[in-house]
Design an enzyme around this catalytic site. Structure first.
Site, short mmCIF file in Angstrom:
data_model
loop_
_atom_site.label_atom_id
_atom_site.label_comp_id
_atom_site.label_asym_id
_atom_site.label_seq_id
_atom_site.Cartn_x
_atom_site.Cartn_y
_atom_site.Cartn_z
CE LYS A 102 6.62 -4.90 0.74
NZ LYS A 102 6.38 -5.97 1.74
CE LYS A 131 7.52 -2.58 9.17
NZ LYS A 131 6.72 -3.54 9.93
CE LYS A 154 1.33 2.89 6.37
NZ LYS A 154 0.78 1.64 5.88
#
Ligand code: TRP
Length: 332
Positions: A114, A199, A196
């Protein structure tokens, strides 16, 4: 109810819920909700470790609550709540921060990922995210934490923190374990099946959302990536796209891979993709319809999250009081 084992899990309202979160998490949560004492949280405090648009965060938090219920989690039998409504999460997180080491936080792969993706906003909350997650879990003395592989490291650090704390002060926290569902469904992107389904995926066609219209869903499945042969066969190494579609079809219909293979022998991928799309449309239809009704019923949603927060706070404060005492705070 008290003899039941405790389960805690949460999803960030940082994006609309996807087919991946439905098949990989929420569907399992529903199954667990009969046999365990479950706390299912909407972790809005974790969501703001990455910048959010306030109105969107608010809308998605309520929609997520509606979707939990619509998916079949009974809010009278389980505790569904919003993390920021229970101050004990922030309070315990602070304390656990003081028992969490800089070095161990630096090794968290999610932090590293992140931080790389949000290089303009590597804030302290993003860094200490695992201490807040540990607080979520430990407040409820959870036995089991159903999470995907990407969250395993966070459950491990939760155990390390709990162990360290217990080592100093005696048995305060139960050591939680990752719960592995019997049929772990890891759903991949329809357009880049090596990743994966997410969103935050840049490619919109790769991700299916619970609230998406049937037409949109069909369009995405028709465009799903397959491969250059025509064999519907499960081989996640060499046929990633087809295997992912088979996995989705298997979860949606309950059929085994062998059954699916024979169902589509001699038929092309076109037929197969249409069948998978239709199965997903039918799987999500009742959830979407029920969630839409619930989203419109603000008073009902409010009653659910208020009651959830009250129940959660009751359990959480018990643990927090113990912790305050152990570390030497003067009782009120
Ligand atoms: N970190 C989890 C995720 O991004 C969400 C989460 C926060 C969570 N607190 C939790 C999951 C506690 C399980 C238990 O997926």
């Amino acid at each position: 109810m008290d003899e039941k084992k405790v389960i805690f899990s949460g999803i960030q309202p940082s994006g609309d819920l996807t087919l991946g979160s439905y098949m990989g998490a929420i569907k399992n949560w529903v199954e667990l909700s009969e046999d365990y004492n479950c706390y299912y949280c909407i972790v809005d405090m974790h969501a703001i470790t990455v910048r959010q648009v306030p109105a969107d965060l608010r809308r998605r938090t309520l929609e997520q609550l509606a979707q939990y219920i619509a998916a079949g989690i009974d809010p009278t039998k389980n505790t569904i709540f919003i993390q920021s409504h229970v101050p004990a999460h922030a309070e315990l997180a602070w304390i656990l921060n003081c028992y969490t080491m800089f070095g161990e936080l630096s090794r968290m792969t999610q932090f590293k990922d992140k931080a790389a993706k949000n290089s303009d906003n590597i804030n302290a909350g993003l860094f200490t995210y695992p201490a807040l997650m540990a607080a979520d879990i430990l407040l409820y003395q959870a036995d089991l934490v159903p999470v995907g592989d990407d969250q395993r490291q966070h459950v491990e650090i939760t155990r390390d923190i709990a162990n360290r704390f217990n080592g100093i002060y005696g048995d305060v926290f139960k050591l939680p374990e990752v719960y592995n569902p019997k049929v772990g469904a890891r759903i991949m992107s329809l357009t880049s099946p090596e990743n994966k389904m997410s969103k935050s995926d840049k490619d919109k066609g790769g991700c299916i959302y619970i609230m998406q219209s049937p037409d949109d869903i069909m369009r995405c499945f028709k465009r799903a990536v397959t491969d250059s042969d025509t064999w519907v066969h499960y081989d996640p190494e060499n046929k990633k796209g087809v295997s992912n579609l088979m996995q989705i079809y298997a979860v949606a219909t309950g059929k085994s891979f062998e059954t699916i293979e024979s169902e589509f022998t001699g038929r092309g991928y076109g037929d197969f993709k249409t069948a998978v799309g239709e199965a997903v449309v039918e799987l999500l239809r009742p959830v979407r319809e029920k969630a839409s009704k619930l989203i419109a019923d603000k008073a009902y949603l409010e009653s659910v999250y208020k009651e959830g927060a009250e129940r959660a706070a009751y359990a959480a404060n018990k643990t927090l009081r113990k912790v305050y005492k152990k570390v030497g705070f003067v009782g009120k």
